[in-house]
Design a protein around this motif. Sequence first.
Motif, PDB file in Angstrom:
ATOM      1  N   CYS A 224      26.239  41.072  26.488  1.00 46.53           N
ATOM      2  CA  CYS A 224      26.214  40.844  27.649  1.00 46.53           C
ATOM      3  C   CYS A 224      24.823  41.657  28.041  1.00 46.53           C
ATOM      4  O   CYS A 224      24.245  41.382  29.025  1.00 46.53           O
ATOM      5  CB  CYS A 224      27.309  41.282  28.289  1.00 46.53           C
ATOM      6  N   SER A 228      21.662  39.796  29.925  1.00 43.14           N
ATOM      7  CA  SER A 228      21.138  40.274  30.865  1.00 43.14           C
ATOM      8  C   SER A 228      19.031  40.729  31.097  1.00 43.14           C
ATOM      9  O   SER A 228      18.818  40.122  32.293  1.00 43.14           O
ATOM     10  CB  SER A 228      21.388  41.556  31.764  1.00 43.14           C
ATOM     11  N   MET A 253      32.865  41.315  32.568  1.00 39.12           N
ATOM     12  CA  MET A 253      30.828  41.598  32.619  1.00 39.12           C
ATOM     13  C   MET A 253      30.458  40.611  34.205  1.00 39.12           C
ATOM     14  O   MET A 253      29.526  40.797  33.751  1.00 39.12           O
ATOM     15  CB  MET A 253      30.270  41.663  31.428  1.00 39.12           C
ATOM     16  N   ALA A 254      31.349  40.489  35.376  1.00 38.50           N
ATOM     17  CA  ALA A 254      31.035  40.134  35.736  1.00 38.50           C
ATOM     18  C   ALA A 254      29.689  40.357  36.982  1.00 38.50           C
ATOM     19  O   ALA A 254      28.949  39.823  37.118  1.00 38.50           O
ATOM     20  CB  ALA A 254      31.769  39.603  37.319  1.00 38.50           C
ATOM     21  N   HIS A 255      30.172  42.009  37.447  1.00 39.43           N
ATOM     22  CA  HIS A 255      28.351  42.277  37.567  1.00 39.43           C
ATOM     23  C   HIS A 255      26.847  42.044  36.620  1.00 39.43           C
ATOM     24  O   HIS A 255      26.037  42.266  37.449  1.00 39.43           O
ATOM     25  CB  HIS A 255      28.277  43.013  37.504  1.00 39.43           C
ATOM     26  N   VAL A 256      26.905  41.887  35.289  1.00 40.69           N
ATOM     27  CA  VAL A 256      26.026  41.027  34.382  1.00 40.69           C
ATOM     28  C   VAL A 256      25.656  40.126  34.071  1.00 40.69           C
ATOM     29  O   VAL A 256      24.128  39.525  34.483  1.00 40.69           O
ATOM     30  CB  VAL A 256      25.982  41.605  32.883  1.00 40.69           C
ATOM     31  N   GLY A 258      26.529  37.661  36.496  1.00 40.16           N
ATOM     32  CA  GLY A 258      28.039  36.763  37.672  1.00 40.16           C
ATOM     33  C   GLY A 258      26.515  35.194  38.088  1.00 40.16           C
ATOM     34  O   GLY A 258      27.265  34.707  38.924  1.00 40.16           O
ATOM     35  N   HIS A 259      25.901  34.449  37.062  1.00 35.52           N
ATOM     36  CA  HIS A 259      25.237  33.911  37.740  1.00 35.52           C
ATOM     37  C   HIS A 259      25.380  32.800  36.320  1.00 35.52           C
ATOM     38  O   HIS A 259      24.569  31.372  36.663  1.00 35.52           O
ATOM     39  CB  HIS A 259      23.514  33.854  36.842  1.00 35.52           C
ATOM     40  N   GLY A 284      34.339  37.829  40.900  1.00 34.63           N
ATOM     41  CA  GLY A 284      32.491  37.994  40.523  1.00 34.63           C
ATOM     42  C   GLY A 284      32.218  37.198  40.001  1.00 34.63           C
ATOM     43  O   GLY A 284      30.729  37.105  40.151  1.00 34.63           O
ATOM     44  N   TYR A 285      32.623  36.039  39.419  1.00 33.83           N
ATOM     45  CA  TYR A 285      31.553  34.712  38.748  1.00 33.83           C
ATOM     46  C   TYR A 285      31.757  33.937  40.311  1.00 33.83           C
ATOM     47  O   TYR A 285      32.092  32.793  39.952  1.00 33.83           O
ATOM     48  CB  TYR A 285      32.686  34.277  37.262  1.00 33.83           C
ATOM     49  N   ASN A 286      30.709  34.186  40.731  1.00 32.17           N
ATOM     50  CA  ASN A 286      30.610  33.504  42.051  1.00 32.17           C
ATOM     51  C   ASN A 286      29.823  32.298  41.626  1.00 32.17           C
ATOM     52  O   ASN A 286      28.941  31.250  42.957  1.00 32.17           O
ATOM     53  CB  ASN A 286      29.697  34.462  43.177  1.00 32.17           C
ATOM     54  N   CYS A 321      38.347  32.794  42.713  1.00 30.46           N
ATOM     55  CA  CYS A 321      36.580  32.253  41.659  1.00 30.46           C
ATOM     56  C   CYS A 321      36.060  30.804  42.830  1.00 30.46           C
ATOM     57  O   CYS A 321      36.290  29.653  41.157  1.00 30.46           O
ATOM     58  CB  CYS A 321      37.007  31.693  40.932  1.00 30.46           C
TER      59      CYS A 321
END
Length: 353
Positions: A224, A228, A253-256, A258-259, A284-286, A321
């Motif tokens: 992960c 990033s 780990m969506a903060h890392v 999320g794309h 967070g997986y937006n 989501c």
Amino acid sequence: MDISVVPLSLPIEIICQALEELSKNDHKYQNLKSVALSGNKLHAAAERLLYKSIVLGKADEVGAFLNALKCKIYGNARAGYVKTFRLTPDARNGPALDAILTKTPEIRMILATVPNLMELDVRALGRSTFNELAEGATCHPKLRALTIPSLPSNSVQYFADQVNITRLWTDYIGEFPSGLSDILPNLEDVAGPAALLCELIPGRPVSSVSTLLLPRRSELQALCKAMSESTVHVTFFATIWIRELEVEAFLAMAHVLGHLESMEIQCRYHYPPYDYLWLKGLAGYNNLRYIAYVYSSEQAYNAPHDNETFLEALQRNRTVCPTLENVRVIHGIGADTRRFTYAKQHATWKLLP
């Protein structure tokens, strides 16, 4: 399409379009071979399609193809037509696989003859045989996709003039050659063991990542971090044989990551299909639009998939989501595998037929 009804007075471009349609037929090779023997105007057009993608599964096919390239009249043209070369012996057939391995000199000669190669798949050769093949191998500067059993020991030299490779597939576990930071600068799509991916992703424009073997939690965390450090956003991730605890860790780990736009997770161990606790982890997986979840163990298979319960779970978690549009669940083993596709239509999740 019957090529016999196409007037030969037509421009060659129109004839080529007709042959393109013919090449989509189930009897592609037989049809194109017949056309190639039918006349000079059709010969080159048919052979261009006939030799564009070469797939060899038997040892005698290797020799026959090499002979076709040695033809004094048409050999050079045929070699120039080859864009894809794949070796696909049946891995379950030991004698057939061994017979292919005896053809390494002929395979080397073939690869030295085709100047416009763009896709190469020689994973069937095995690590030691491919290493032998890679020693002093002919450079293919147009090569874009490479599927191999392992990175060659002379990786820096092997990849030096093959900088246009954008896709790499390899599943070898073991020590990796040195100098990996200096190769494959244009890599976009990579599949392999997590430890290797951690070496190849940072500093490259990698947007698609697939782990081909079960990663440990520490490897998953390192992976992960490596994703990033890609020079572009990673938008597709697939992992195989991942445990449910690692599923939860990854989703956290969506903060890392999320794309991500697409995700495929294959679960070997018991994670009851009727729970679907992982749906809650999608927060967070937006940018996520598609996710596939595969249950392929006997434990998971013994817990039957319940469409109504899953639809309720999707609907209940629809705000977790909001970008998610399609979910696919693949459940079962072998011939008993069943596939379920769900889509969100006007804020309501439905099972597609």
